[in-house]
Design a protein around this motif. Structure first.
Motif, short mmCIF file in Angstrom:
data_model
loop_
_atom_site.label_atom_id
_atom_site.label_comp_id
_atom_site.label_asym_id
_atom_site.label_seq_id
_atom_site.Cartn_x
_atom_site.Cartn_y
_atom_site.Cartn_z
N PRO A 44 0.80 -1.23 0.00
CA PRO A 44 0.00 0.00 0.00
C PRO A 44 0.84 1.28 0.00
N SER A 80 3.07 6.46 1.27
CA SER A 80 2.07 5.45 1.60
C SER A 80 0.67 5.91 1.23
N TRP A 81 -0.21 4.93 1.05
CA TRP A 81 -1.61 5.23 0.75
C TRP A 81 -2.26 5.90 1.96
N VAL A 84 -7.08 2.64 2.11
CA VAL A 84 -7.11 1.45 1.28
C VAL A 84 -8.53 1.29 0.75
N THR A 130 -0.20 1.51 6.64
CA THR A 130 0.37 1.61 5.29
C THR A 130 1.79 2.20 5.34
N GLN A 133 4.27 -0.45 6.18
CA GLN A 133 4.58 -1.31 5.03
C GLN A 133 5.61 -0.65 4.12
#
Length: 209
Positions: A44, A80-81, A84, A130, A133
Motif C-alpha cells: 500500500p 504510503s496510501w 485502502v 500503510t 509497510q
C-alpha cells in the motif's frame, strides 16, 4: 559482495560526489523494493523516483538543505496510501488470479478478510499501517543498494506537507513517509566515510527466550 560484507561497507553517506548511478543498478534496487514483503502482500505505497535537478532543488529546500539531495544521483521517496479503497483490494485479487492462474472467485474469502480488516480500523490506524509497510520496502532498498555497492542515505528530516505539495501526492491519495538518496560517497568531504561502524553488542541487542 557477500551480504554481511556489504552491510559492513554501507553507511549513511553525509556527502556524495555527484556521480551518476548506472541505470541497471538503480533498476536492480527498484526490483528488490518491488519484491519486499508487506502485510497481506498488498504493497500500500508508491515509490517516486526523482532524477530531475529542478525537482531535487525544490525538495532540498524543504529537506533542511541536506547536501545528499543535490549531490546524489537519484532520490527515492516512499509515499504510503492515505486509505485502502475497495477498488485497490479488488485489483489485487485480479492480479493474484492472473499471475497464479486461479479463478478469482476462489479468492473471495481472502478478499472479504482484507476488507473486514481494513473496515474495522479508523483512518489514522490505516495510515500508520500503510506507512509501516512502506518502511519494510525502504529497509529492503537500503540492503539492495549495499549489495550493489551504491551509497544510500536514509532521510526522514524533511517537511512532509511540503514534499506532498511538490510531488502532488495528496491528489494521488499518498503521503510521503521517508526517502533514500542514491549515489556515491565523497570520502574527501565526508569526515565519517572511514569511521568505524558503531553498533550495540550482540549480548545487549539480542534476547533469547
Amino acid at each position: 559482495m557477500e551480504l554481511i560484507e556489504a552491510l559492513n561497507w554501507r553507511y549513511a553517506a553525509k556527502r556524495m560526489n555527484g556521480e551518476k548511478v548506472p541505470e541497471e543498478k538503480v533498476n536492480r534496487i527498484l526490483d528488490a523494493i518491488q519484491l519486499a514483503p508487506t502485510s497481506l502482500g498488498l504493497q500500500p505505497f508508491s515509490v517516486i523516483v526523482v532524477e530531475d535537478e529542478q525537482l531535487k532543488k525544490e525538495i532540498s529546500e524543504k529537506s533542511n538543505q541536506q547536501p545528499q539531495v543535490m549531490e546524489g544521483s537519484h532520490l527515492l521517496v516512499f509515499a504510503s496510501w492515505n486509505e485502502v479503497q475497495d477498488e485497490s483490494i479488488d485489483r489485487y485479487m485480479r492480479d493474484i488470479a492472473t499471475t497464479r492462474g486461479v479463478d478469482e472467485e476462489s479468492l473471495d474469502g481472502f478478499k472479504t478478510m482484507i476488507k473486514q480488516f481494513i473496515g474495522q480500523e479508523d483512518v489514522e490506524t490505516v495510515k500508520n499501517w500503510t506507512a509501516r509497510q512502506a518502511y519494510i520496502a525502504f529497509g529492503v532498498g537500503l540492503v539492495a543498494a549495499a549489495a550493489e555497492k551504491v551509497d544510500a542515505t536514509p532521510m526522514e528530516g524533511f517537511d512532509k506537507n511540503e514534499m506532498d505539495k511538490i510531488l502532488g501526492l495528496k491528489e494521488k491519495g499518498l503521503s510521503s513517509v521517508v526517502m533514500i538518496t542514491l549515489g556515491y560517497r565523497d570520502a574527501e568531504k565526508d569526515g565519517l566515510a572511514a569511521a568505524q561502524k558503531v553498533r550495540r553488542q550482540k549480548e545487549e541487542l539480542f534476547v533469547r527466550a
